[in-house]
Write a protein that holds these residues in place. Structure first.
Motif, PDB file in Angstrom:
ATOM      1  N   THR A 100      -1.552  11.625  -0.380  1.00 36.35           N
ATOM      2  CA  THR A 100      -2.852  11.789   0.262  1.00 36.35           C
ATOM      3  C   THR A 100      -3.173  13.253   0.477  1.00 36.35           C
ATOM      4  O   THR A 100      -4.269  13.712   0.156  1.00 36.35           O
ATOM      5  CB  THR A 100      -2.864  11.063   1.613  1.00 36.35           C
ATOM      6  OG1 THR A 100      -2.544   9.701   1.398  1.00 36.35           O
ATOM      7  CG2 THR A 100      -4.214  11.180   2.278  1.00 36.35           C
ATOM      8  N   PHE A 129       5.956  13.284   8.800  1.00 39.11           N
ATOM      9  CA  PHE A 129       5.287  12.044   8.418  1.00 39.11           C
ATOM     10  C   PHE A 129       6.249  11.117   7.687  1.00 39.11           C
ATOM     11  O   PHE A 129       7.032  11.552   6.852  1.00 39.11           O
ATOM     12  CB  PHE A 129       4.096  12.345   7.498  1.00 39.11           C
ATOM     13  CG  PHE A 129       2.879  12.852   8.238  1.00 39.11           C
ATOM     14  CD1 PHE A 129       2.980  13.487   9.462  1.00 39.11           C
ATOM     15  CD2 PHE A 129       1.627  12.698   7.688  1.00 39.11           C
ATOM     16  CE1 PHE A 129       1.869  13.953  10.124  1.00 39.11           C
ATOM     17  CE2 PHE A 129       0.492  13.167   8.342  1.00 39.11           C
ATOM     18  CZ  PHE A 129       0.620  13.793   9.554  1.00 39.11           C
ATOM     19  N   VAL A 130       6.138   9.842   7.977  1.00 38.39           N
ATOM     20  CA  VAL A 130       7.000   8.853   7.343  1.00 38.39           C
ATOM     21  C   VAL A 130       6.402   8.475   5.996  1.00 38.39           C
ATOM     22  O   VAL A 130       5.223   8.167   5.885  1.00 38.39           O
ATOM     23  CB  VAL A 130       7.084   7.593   8.224  1.00 38.39           C
ATOM     24  CG1 VAL A 130       7.820   6.487   7.500  1.00 38.39           C
ATOM     25  CG2 VAL A 130       7.774   7.920   9.528  1.00 38.39           C
ATOM     26  N   TRP A 136      -1.220   6.234  -1.926  1.00 30.79           N
ATOM     27  CA  TRP A 136      -1.651   6.866  -0.679  1.00 30.79           C
ATOM     28  C   TRP A 136      -0.476   7.119   0.265  1.00 30.79           C
ATOM     29  O   TRP A 136      -0.610   7.013   1.488  1.00 30.79           O
ATOM     30  CB  TRP A 136      -2.735   6.052   0.031  1.00 30.79           C
ATOM     31  CG  TRP A 136      -3.991   5.921  -0.763  1.00 30.79           C
ATOM     32  CD1 TRP A 136      -4.459   4.795  -1.377  1.00 30.79           C
ATOM     33  CD2 TRP A 136      -4.948   6.946  -1.050  1.00 30.79           C
ATOM     34  NE1 TRP A 136      -5.635   5.056  -2.023  1.00 30.79           N
ATOM     35  CE2 TRP A 136      -5.967   6.372  -1.836  1.00 30.79           C
ATOM     36  CE3 TRP A 136      -5.056   8.306  -0.723  1.00 30.79           C
ATOM     37  CZ2 TRP A 136      -7.064   7.086  -2.304  1.00 30.79           C
ATOM     38  CZ3 TRP A 136      -6.159   9.021  -1.184  1.00 30.79           C
ATOM     39  CH2 TRP A 136      -7.140   8.399  -1.958  1.00 30.79           C
ATOM     40  N   ASP A 137       0.669   7.449  -0.295  1.00 36.61           N
ATOM     41  CA  ASP A 137       1.765   7.987   0.504  1.00 36.61           C
ATOM     42  C   ASP A 137       1.248   9.277   1.157  1.00 36.61           C
ATOM     43  O   ASP A 137       0.465   9.986   0.535  1.00 36.61           O
ATOM     44  CB  ASP A 137       2.926   8.297  -0.460  1.00 36.61           C
ATOM     45  CG  ASP A 137       4.112   8.890   0.234  1.00 36.61           C
ATOM     46  OD1 ASP A 137       4.387  10.072  -0.003  1.00 36.61           O
ATOM     47  OD2 ASP A 137       4.765   8.173   1.007  1.00 36.61           O
ATOM     48  N   PRO A 138       1.671   9.605   2.379  1.00 36.91           N
ATOM     49  CA  PRO A 138       1.108  10.799   3.028  1.00 36.91           C
ATOM     50  C   PRO A 138       1.124  12.054   2.150  1.00 36.91           C
ATOM     51  O   PRO A 138       0.175  12.817   2.144  1.00 36.91           O
ATOM     52  CB  PRO A 138       1.992  10.975   4.265  1.00 36.91           C
ATOM     53  CG  PRO A 138       2.415   9.603   4.601  1.00 36.91           C
ATOM     54  CD  PRO A 138       2.524   8.859   3.308  1.00 36.91           C
TER      55      PRO A 138
END
Lengths: 524, 325
Positions: free
Chosen positions: B268, B316-317, B263-265
């Protein structure tokens, strides 16, 4: 009551519900990318909470920091999968039944069907033609049904489309089950090893260990590794100066107590497999080495201290805790691999490699608090029960004599490599699920399902004239087709059939004739 | 030829791509403006394409037909030829960049953008071999123009080797599949937007509301049935490719980050995109959701694609942060 349940089930397994659940699932996944997640980076979550105390508490209550483990997210995908199972299971039975049933009876008025053609076949009796057509179609993998008196033929093809569709959806189910089982039976542990250090696969030696409920922590697979060498290099020229270029960790691996060692190389993207576990290289940093002597010159501490890096140039922070001296000593340190002392900001690092190692130490004496029983952060000192003795900068080889007679020497620096040792028993199942899903998807989207019918037609009905010197006896047949789903290939099918019968297509309303507009009628 | 020269030529070709796509855009816009509807009898093209009904309010579609040169059609043909040139030029930019860097040219945002522009153009010209896509020319060349423009002016970065985390043959497989899928989704969304324009024109005309611009656009694109079919074909081709890109990413993640899904951005948002397009395919088979609603779903999917590329990479990080500038 039963009516309600039936209504509920029918609604749940309807296409519309599945569609709405899909859109809801997409929407529900988004907050997990916007807010920091506990399972990815708990420190960032803490940071967020401290910066947004009011809103943060409510977000936490709603599960915004654990979106993918939250009950509402689970509810959405569980409902979706129940809907999927409820739809796929009966359709599988239906499909199995359809595979065994013959194609339907050919309609009497073929001219009514959307794709219609007239074939002219020389000289054969009509029953022979029907039989020949049946053979030709069967060779091309059509399912054929011939009338008992051979007066018509009905064929269907493309069952693979529905098979693919069912395969795709079942494979998704397999994938999700595999992921769940994998999490339940899997484990992941982190360990930091300095160069020269070693690690044995036992719970106590891990820095951090997480495992699923069905993983047996008591019987970890036995192996030990020693980090012999760790080659690290960084870009020295150009705009990417300082970017990492090479991380090669050389390990000696021993799988049996007293057994032989083998040398292995571990790099990012190239993990080491040891039995069912895999060793991944994840991170690196520096561990400055110190010797601490008390006032009588005895060594009270001599080791490398793992420091935690920050930023691209790897300015690192850490602590040295000396519990064996009287009084106990503690040192808070900042280490720079290529150090530069800035008059305002103190020690900075300007390059990630060991060009000019420097450390700044703050010395404390008193009670380290290690006997309290509460766990401490390895990288920082609890100075609440200590008095500060001073700060000093050190180069490699320098010694610092403290006011109480103790002396600390900065001996050198070693690198450390951090590894993750992971066990995932179901990755094969998950991969199989994913690949089967792709296969099923391709079949369900590109295999057209269609029906073809053939009936002989009296030439006199057609009013077709042949030229005077054409003496062959022509038989005429109507061929008509129906696309059940997918692309319209009926024109090709008709042409192939005509060729197989050595006939010619006399007229047709099929759309292959149009050039360049070759778009086919789409019927889902 | 030295690496620096190769890199320089690659950049020249990228700029050339910008020029060509601007020209193509101009010609496609001109072909739109110069086409006439049934209101002006002067250059009424004759409809030859079988079965095409008139779409908007009696005005017949001005889809250019065979053998009937009309002013608008000629400009569109020039635009199409320029699009082929654009594909070639962008391909050259990609290949030279790869040669100068001694690796697959997909290592940073600039390279993604240029490869992506090539992917969109390639999808467009390949589709033109099977059917008439000149009506899409405005949207496609406009998109490529913006993409290459942002790439050379904002995202540009010198050629450099990759960090060790990206040293894997999966880079070529996973990222290429993702970038080419983006090209497919762009094509499909263009068709969906055209469909929605026709739908809007139709609805507003029915209730007598003013609708000049949309009607003007609607008269210059195929009818809704064909737009819907075209959009479906493109999405049906691109969706499996995107599925493969996500799966390939997971396989690579297992080797590099010791887990296939975290679920890393970026993971995702790739999932979100996948689910939305799955919803689009479902919608086309669901009563009440076919047509305009399905088209809207595909447009939202494309917005997610753009978000995934521009916002997630930069703002996004996450573990995909080296795909940033």
């Amino acid at each position: 009551m039963v009516t309600w349940l039936r209504w509920g089930w029918r609604t749940l397994t309807s296409m519309r519900t599945a569609l709405l659940l899909l859109l809801l699932l997409a929407l529900a996944a988004i907050p997990g990318s916007v807010f920091p997640q506990r399972e990815i980076d708990p420190a960032r979550v803490q940071d967020y909470l401290s910066k947004h105390p009011g809103v943060g508490v409510w977000l936490d209550r709603l599960g915004m920091f654990t979106v993918y483990r939250s009950p509402w997210f689970a509810a959405i995908y569980l409902l979706l999968f129940i809907s999927l199972i409820g739809c796929v299971a009966p359709r599988t039975l239906e499909h199995a039944r359809a595979l065994r049933m013959p194609p339907p009876v050919a309609p009497s008025r073929l001219s009514r069907l959307p794709s219609h053609a007239l074939i002219s076949v020389p000289s054969l009796a009509s029953t022979t033609v029907v039989a020949t057509a049946a053979d030709a179609l069967r060779k091309r993998r059509w399912r054929v049904r011939v009338a008992p008196d051979s007066s018509w033929l009905s064929a269907e093809r493309g069952y693979l489309r529905e098979t693919g569709n069912l395969l795709f959806h079942s494979a998704l189910l397999l994938l999700v089950v595999g992921v769940g089982l994998g999490k339940g039976t899997g484990a992941e542990g982190r360990v930091v090893i300095p160069v020269g250090g070693s690690f044995s696969n036992s719970l106590a030696q891990y820095d951090d260990f997480r495992s699923g409920p069905f993983f047996n922590r008591a019987s970890l697979q036995p192996f030990s590794v020693k980090l012999d060498k760790f080659d690290v290099s960084f870009e020295r020229k150009g705009t990417q100066r300082g970017a990492p270029r090479k991380f090669d960790a050389y390990l000696s691996v021993r799988e049996k107590f007293g057994g032989p060692t083998r040398k292995e190389l571990v790099q990012v993207n190239h993990p080491l497999s040891i039995g069912a576990m895999k060793v991944y290289l994840t991170s690196h940093g520096y561990a400055p080495q110190f010797t601490v002597r008390d006032k009588s010159g005895d060594i009270v501490w001599q080791d490398s201290a793992i420091f935690a890096p920050e930023g691209g140039n790897l300015l690192s922070r850490g602590a040295v805790k000396v519990p064996d001296s009287r009084p106990q000593l503690g040192f808070q340190g900042v280490f720079a691999p290529t150090g530069l002392v800035d008059p305002q900001r103190g020690l900075q690092s300007v390059f990630p490699d060991l060009d000019n190692p420097r450390v700044f130490l703050g010395a404390f004496s008193g009670d380290l608090g290690l006997d309290e029983g509460t766990p401490q952060n390895v990288f920082s000192l609890d100075t609440s029960r200590m008095t500060r003795l001073g700060i000093a900068p050190l180069r490699v080889g320098d010694s610092w004599e403290l006011s109480n007679g103790a002396r600390i020497t900065f001996d050198g620096v070693v690198r450390w490599a951090s590894f993750v040792v992971a066990s995932d028993r179901t990755e094969g199942i998950v991969l199989a699920g994913a690949l089967l899903a792709i296969l099923g998807l391709l079949l369900s989207l590109f295999v057209p399902r269609r029906r073809l019918f053939l009936r002989p037609v009296e030439s006199s009905e057609l009013g077709i004239r042949h030229s005077a010197d054409d003496t062959t006896n022509h038989q005429h047949f109507e061929v008509a087709g129906l696309v059940r789903s997918g692309a319209d290939t009926l024109a090709n099918d008709t042409a192939e059939l005509a060729t197989a019968l050595r006939g010619t297509v006399v007229e047709t309303n099929a759309r292959a004739a149009d050039v360049p507009d070759r778009e086919r009628q789409e019927q889902t | 030829m030295t690496d620096e020269m190769l890199s320089l030529f690659s950049t020249y070709f990228a700029y050339a791509g910008l020029v060509v796509s601007t020209l193509a855009f101009g010609f496609f816009i001109a072909s739109f403006s110069l086409s006439r509807t049934a209101d002006t009898p002067a250059e009424q093209p004759v409809l030859v394409t079988a079965g095409a009904p008139s779409d908007v309010n009696g005005a017949e579609s001005v889809m250019p037909s065979l053998g009937q040169p009309v002013r608008g059609q000629r400009w569109a043909n020039i635009g199409m030829s320029l699009s082929w040139l654009q594909a070639g030029v962008l391909l050259a930019a990609v290949v030279l960049r790869g040669l100068s860097a001694h690796r697959w040219p997909l290592g940073n945002m600039y390279e993604f953008a240029i490869f992506g522009a090539f992917g969109v153009t390639a999808a467009f010209v390949i589709a033109s071999l099977r059917t008439d896509v000149r009506w899409l020319g405005v949207l496609i060349s406009g998109f490529v123009l913006l993409d290459v423009g942002v790439a050379v002016m904002v995202l540009f970065t010198e050629v450099a080797p990759l960090v060790p985390a990206l040293h894997s043959y999966w880079l070529a497989i996973h990222v290429t599949a993702a970038v080419l899928s983006t090209g497919g989704f762009t094509l499909g969304s263009g068709a969906s937007l055209a469909y929605l324009a026709v739908e809007r024109a139709r609805r507003r005309t029915e209730v007598g509301q003013p609708v000049r611009f949309t009607r003007w656009v609607a008269a210059r694109v195929p009818d809704q049935r064909r737009l819907d079919a075209f959009a479906y074909r493109v999405h049906a081709f691109t969706f499996p490719l995107w599925t493969f890109a996500v799966v390939a990413g997971a396989i690579w993640a297992q080797a590099a980050w010791h887990r296939y899904w975290g679920w890393d951005p970026k993971e995702t948002w790739s999932f979100v995109i996948w689910v939305v397009y799955a919803a689009y395919l479902h919608a086309r088979a669901t009563a009440g959701w076919k047509g305009a609603r399905a088209a809207w779903i595909s447009v939202w999917g494309f917005i997610a694609v753009l978000f995934n590329f521009f916002v997630v990479n930069i703002l996004f990080v996450g573990l995909h942060s080296y795909s940033g500038v």
